[in-house]
Design an enzyme around this catalytic site. Structure first.
Site, mmCIF file in Angstrom:
data_model
loop_
_atom_site.group_PDB
_atom_site.id
_atom_site.type_symbol
_atom_site.label_atom_id
_atom_site.label_comp_id
_atom_site.label_asym_id
_atom_site.label_seq_id
_atom_site.Cartn_x
_atom_site.Cartn_y
_atom_site.Cartn_z
ATOM 1 N N CYS A 12 0.751 -1.265 -0.086
ATOM 2 C CA CYS A 12 0.053 -0.191 -0.085
ATOM 3 C C CYS A 12 0.954 1.174 -0.039
ATOM 4 N N LEU A 33 12.634 -2.080 5.235
ATOM 5 C CA LEU A 33 12.816 -3.152 4.050
ATOM 6 C C LEU A 33 12.554 -4.467 4.822
ATOM 7 N N ASP A 74 14.480 1.457 11.098
ATOM 8 C CA ASP A 74 13.692 0.598 11.886
ATOM 9 C C ASP A 74 12.905 1.374 13.039
ATOM 10 N N SER A 187 -6.386 -12.724 15.252
ATOM 11 C CA SER A 187 -5.429 -12.844 15.235
ATOM 12 C C SER A 187 -4.341 -12.026 16.175
ATOM 13 N N TYR A 189 -1.484 -10.270 15.134
ATOM 14 C CA TYR A 189 -1.794 -9.242 14.162
ATOM 15 C C TYR A 189 -2.613 -8.288 14.382
ATOM 16 N N HIS A 190 -4.077 -8.831 14.253
ATOM 17 C CA HIS A 190 -5.191 -7.951 14.480
ATOM 18 C C HIS A 190 -5.176 -7.336 15.854
ATOM 19 N N LYS A 193 -3.206 -4.113 16.210
ATOM 20 C CA LYS A 193 -3.864 -2.831 15.694
ATOM 21 C C LYS A 193 -4.804 -2.297 16.662
ATOM 22 N N GLN A 216 -9.028 -0.403 7.442
ATOM 23 C CA GLN A 216 -9.227 -0.537 6.006
ATOM 24 C C GLN A 216 -9.462 -1.947 6.068
ATOM 25 N N ASN A 248 -6.650 -11.354 -4.167
ATOM 26 C CA ASN A 248 -5.678 -11.537 -5.068
ATOM 27 C C ASN A 248 -5.066 -12.852 -5.270
ATOM 28 N N ARG A 249 -5.204 -13.643 -4.023
ATOM 29 C CA ARG A 249 -4.806 -15.018 -4.125
ATOM 30 C C ARG A 249 -5.574 -15.909 -5.118
ATOM 31 N N GLU A 332 -11.867 -18.837 13.104
ATOM 32 C CA GLU A 332 -12.659 -17.873 12.959
ATOM 33 C C GLU A 332 -14.215 -18.342 12.651
HETATM 34 P P1 NAD Z 1 3.463 -4.572 3.640
HETATM 35 O O1 NAD Z 1 4.022 -5.581 4.399
HETATM 36 O O2 NAD Z 1 3.529 -4.845 1.944
HETATM 37 O O3 NAD Z 1 3.965 -2.997 3.810
HETATM 38 C C1 NAD Z 1 4.765 -2.896 5.043
HETATM 39 C C2 NAD Z 1 5.976 -1.973 5.282
HETATM 40 O O4 NAD Z 1 6.400 -1.496 6.323
HETATM 41 C C3 NAD Z 1 6.928 -3.000 4.685
HETATM 42 O O5 NAD Z 1 7.775 -2.158 3.345
HETATM 43 C C4 NAD Z 1 7.940 -3.123 5.555
HETATM 44 O O6 NAD Z 1 9.280 -3.305 5.264
HETATM 45 C C5 NAD Z 1 7.747 -1.686 6.570
HETATM 46 N N1 NAD Z 1 7.966 -2.088 7.915
HETATM 47 C C6 NAD Z 1 7.323 -2.967 8.895
HETATM 48 N N2 NAD Z 1 7.751 -2.648 10.002
HETATM 49 C C7 NAD Z 1 8.828 -1.766 9.988
HETATM 50 C C8 NAD Z 1 9.236 -1.037 10.994
HETATM 51 N N3 NAD Z 1 9.792 -1.549 12.106
HETATM 52 N N4 NAD Z 1 10.160 0.108 10.371
HETATM 53 C C9 NAD Z 1 10.153 0.527 9.387
HETATM 54 N N5 NAD Z 1 9.473 0.226 8.400
HETATM 55 C C10 NAD Z 1 8.692 -1.217 8.740
HETATM 56 O O7 NAD Z 1 1.917 -4.043 4.083
HETATM 57 P P2 NAD Z 1 0.839 -3.262 3.374
HETATM 58 O O8 NAD Z 1 -0.112 -4.470 2.705
HETATM 59 O O9 NAD Z 1 1.341 -2.507 2.453
HETATM 60 O O10 NAD Z 1 0.176 -2.593 4.463
HETATM 61 C C11 NAD Z 1 0.310 -1.587 4.980
HETATM 62 C C12 NAD Z 1 -0.466 -1.165 6.274
HETATM 63 O O11 NAD Z 1 -1.855 -1.304 5.918
HETATM 64 C C13 NAD Z 1 -0.185 -2.260 7.244
HETATM 65 O O12 NAD Z 1 -0.189 -1.528 8.531
HETATM 66 C C14 NAD Z 1 -1.505 -3.059 7.274
HETATM 67 O O13 NAD Z 1 -2.052 -3.382 8.603
HETATM 68 C C15 NAD Z 1 -2.456 -2.137 6.782
HETATM 69 N N6 NAD Z 1 -3.700 -2.608 6.037
HETATM 70 C C16 NAD Z 1 -3.287 -3.619 4.947
HETATM 71 C C17 NAD Z 1 -4.425 -4.158 4.274
HETATM 72 C C18 NAD Z 1 -3.964 -5.137 3.077
HETATM 73 O O14 NAD Z 1 -4.904 -5.815 2.521
HETATM 74 N N7 NAD Z 1 -2.909 -5.257 2.506
HETATM 75 C C19 NAD Z 1 -5.722 -4.068 4.901
HETATM 76 C C20 NAD Z 1 -5.916 -3.342 5.675
HETATM 77 C C21 NAD Z 1 -4.864 -2.702 6.343
HETATM 78 N N1 USQ Z 2 -9.410 -16.916 3.118
HETATM 79 C C1 USQ Z 2 -9.501 -18.158 2.376
HETATM 80 N N2 USQ Z 2 -8.661 -18.813 1.601
HETATM 81 C C2 USQ Z 2 -7.448 -17.870 1.049
HETATM 82 C C3 USQ Z 2 -7.055 -16.854 1.816
HETATM 83 C C4 USQ Z 2 -7.893 -16.510 2.821
HETATM 84 O O1 USQ Z 2 -10.591 -18.592 2.263
HETATM 85 O O2 USQ Z 2 -6.944 -18.576 0.263
HETATM 86 C C5 USQ Z 2 -9.987 -16.424 3.865
HETATM 87 C C6 USQ Z 2 -9.537 -16.249 5.368
HETATM 88 O O3 USQ Z 2 -9.609 -17.570 6.069
HETATM 89 C C7 USQ Z 2 -10.149 -15.107 5.877
HETATM 90 C C8 USQ Z 2 -10.493 -14.331 4.848
HETATM 91 O O4 USQ Z 2 -10.454 -15.064 3.647
HETATM 92 O O5 USQ Z 2 -11.518 -15.486 6.661
HETATM 93 C C9 USQ Z 2 -9.583 -13.113 4.588
HETATM 94 O O6 USQ Z 2 -8.312 -13.657 4.616
HETATM 95 P P1 USQ Z 2 -6.954 -12.595 4.096
HETATM 96 O O7 USQ Z 2 -5.811 -13.387 4.401
HETATM 97 O O8 USQ Z 2 -7.375 -12.153 2.801
HETATM 98 O O9 USQ Z 2 -7.079 -11.442 5.020
HETATM 99 P P2 USQ Z 2 -6.735 -10.925 6.502
HETATM 100 O O10 USQ Z 2 -5.893 -12.159 7.095
HETATM 101 O O11 USQ Z 2 -8.081 -10.716 7.421
HETATM 102 O O12 USQ Z 2 -5.800 -9.988 6.405
HETATM 103 C C10 USQ Z 2 -5.769 -9.010 5.260
HETATM 104 C C11 USQ Z 2 -4.550 -7.977 5.481
HETATM 105 C C12 USQ Z 2 -4.603 -7.376 6.725
HETATM 106 C C13 USQ Z 2 -5.436 -6.398 6.830
HETATM 107 C C14 USQ Z 2 -6.875 -7.244 6.794
HETATM 108 C C15 USQ Z 2 -8.170 -6.216 6.661
HETATM 109 O O13 USQ Z 2 -3.391 -8.920 5.380
HETATM 110 O O14 USQ Z 2 -3.211 -6.631 6.632
HETATM 111 O O15 USQ Z 2 -5.791 -5.987 8.220
HETATM 112 O O16 USQ Z 2 -7.011 -8.064 5.634
HETATM 113 S S1 USQ Z 2 -9.850 -7.159 7.371
HETATM 114 O O17 USQ Z 2 -9.850 -8.468 6.948
HETATM 115 O O18 USQ Z 2 -10.530 -6.386 7.179
HETATM 116 O O19 USQ Z 2 -9.488 -7.031 8.779
#
Ligand code: NAD
Ligand code: USQ
Length: 398
Positions: A12, A33, A74, A187, A189-190, A193, A216, A248-249, A332
């Protein structure tokens, strides 16, 4: 304005940095990175051939004449350098993407759980403490998640944008109060947040920091107009079982003829947003910051909700690829409804990109183009929420 984009090398963060630079802001990426290092650890690569950060910013300058700065730092471990960076650069705003963001990665081992908590919570707290220490008036926009609300907690009642109005019974009658929506992470991770949310509430109250938290949904798609300008600017496309997100998967799996990996019945309903709308939402949030003393501004950054099996069936009907129902490695709800309030961004000018807008094909074409880079042994999600949970064997690729 001058904007620091923390995590600006990520999925993002990179398109957001380009978008903000494109519309005239002075952008500096701060990233350690670590995401690229985790790819090495997991022995997997982005499906798209992302270039090193130095090359990315050089190509952007070559094509547009605009400079994007890059600082390798970092956030969780290098507090003093970060505070000094703020004093030197004096940014108007910070966009904070810099956290470990994969739920499956955060559940794969004790080490990954501890890393995710240490990295995300310390990093976010360091950012807040540094803004206070410098005394600079910096607006902070943080990327949070819809997952802080959990799934199914309030039945079919709409999930509000951050705050819930509750009635507290007292002997003199009910008191009405607005509280942060109860946290219900699914999780580690969640959970980080939800901890971030408390840090923000405290610093907004105590130090009058101006903070926006964007809850998001799952981001899908790959390219934005800026990343599509040149192959060397291409965005990351994660497809592996830890970092690949569901839509995307499925698009990548369809492109290589791999059965679509639905976890369980696919009754999970989740919120989605296209990467093009993510970058627009960040722009809107930057242009509409809260004032000092205001509570944290929360937006639900979501454009649509879908049930996982409906997404799989849609992609299967478009491509003829079969749907596989696999054991769910996560703990879940098997089925949930999701009704999300999301009026604020639309009122501020967001024109949502929907699945029906033709971009599914664009993402599938990107996946198709780079299909030879896919390692099919990395597709099945193997990180389980508890020990002993079953996962699927690899599925044969046609
Ligand atoms: P990403 O892993 O592709 O990007 C995160 C970036 O942060 C990476 O480039 C990583 O190197 C950097 N980073 C991590 N820890 C760091 C640290 N300690 N110091 C400096 N840099 C650091 O993830 P993304 O998909 O781009 O997601 C970005 C943000 O958006 C995340 O906080 C994620 O929780 C949130 N988000 C993502 C999604 C999604 O679907 N991708 C959905 C909802 C929320
Ligand atoms: N799922 C499948 N098949 C797959 C992958 C996932 O059925 O191959 C299911 C999972 O079990 C889950 C749902 O799809 O029920 C979503 O999984 P996901 O990996 O697409 O999303 P999630 O783990 O929730 O995490 C992603 C991002 C995270 C962000 C979150 C937004 O990695 O950074 O915070 O989406 S949200 O889901 O709205 O909390």
């Amino acid at each position: 304005m001058k904007v620091l984009v923390l995590g600006g090398d990520g999925f993002c963060g990179w398109p957001t940095s380009l978008h903000l630079s494109d519309i005239g802001h002075d952008v500096i990426v701060v990233d350690n990175l670590s995401r690229r290092a985790i790819d090495l650890e997991l022995e997997v690569e982005s499906l798209t051939p992302i270039r090193p950060m130095g090359e990315r910013v050089a190509v952007w300058k070559e094509l547009t004449g605009k400079e994007i700065g890059f600082v390798n730092l970092d956030l969780a471990k290098e507090y003093d350098r970060f505070e000094q960076l703020l004093r030197t650069e004096r940014p108007d705003a910070i966009v904070h993407f810099g956290e470990q963001r994969a739920a499956p990665y955060s559940m794969r081992s004790s080490a990954a759980k501890r890393y995710t908590v240490d990295n995300n919570v310390s990093g976010t707290h360091n950012v807040l403490a540094a803004v206070v220490a410098t005394g600079l008036d910096i607006a902070l926009v943080h990327l949070g998640t819809m997952g802080v609300y959990g799934y199914g907690w309030s039945g079919s009642a709409p999930i509000p944008e951050g705050y819930l109005t509750v009635k507290v019974p007292t002997p003199d009658g009910d008191l009405e109060r607005e509280i942060l929506h109860p946290a219900n992470p699914g999780s580690v991770y969640h959970m980080t947040k939800t901890l971030d949310q408390l840090l923000f509430a405290f610093y907004a109250k105590n130090d009058k920091l101006r903070i926006t938290d964007l809850h998001q949904g799952i981001v899908w798609g790959t390219q934005t107009p800026q990343t599509a300008l040149d192959e060397r600017l291409i965005n990351r496309f994660d497809y592996d079982g830890d970092y690949g997100t569901v839509l995307n998967r499925f698009l990548m799996q369809a492109a290589i003829g791999h059965p679509l990996t639905v976890h369980g019945t696919g009754g999970q309903t989740r919120a989605f947003i296209h990467i093009r709308d993510t970058v627009r939402c960040i722009q809107i949030a930057l242009e509409n910051p809260p004032v000092a003393g205001e509570q944290v501004k929360v937006f639900n950054q979501v454009t649509e909700t879908y049930r996982v099996r409906n997404l799989a069936n849609l992609i299967s009907s478009l491509t003829g690829v079969e749907v596989a129902n696999l054991p769910n490695p996560r703990q879940e709800a098997a089925e949930n409804d999701l009704n999300v309030e999301r009026e604020q961004f639309v009122k501020l000018g967001l024109n949502p990109t929907l699945l029906s807008d033709g971009l599914l094909e664009e993402s599938r074409d990107v996946a198709q183009k780079y299909r030879d880079r896919a390692d099919t042994s990395k597709i099945i999600a193997r990180s389980t929420w508890r020990q002993g949970m079953e996962t699927s064997p690899d599925l044969v690729t046609k």
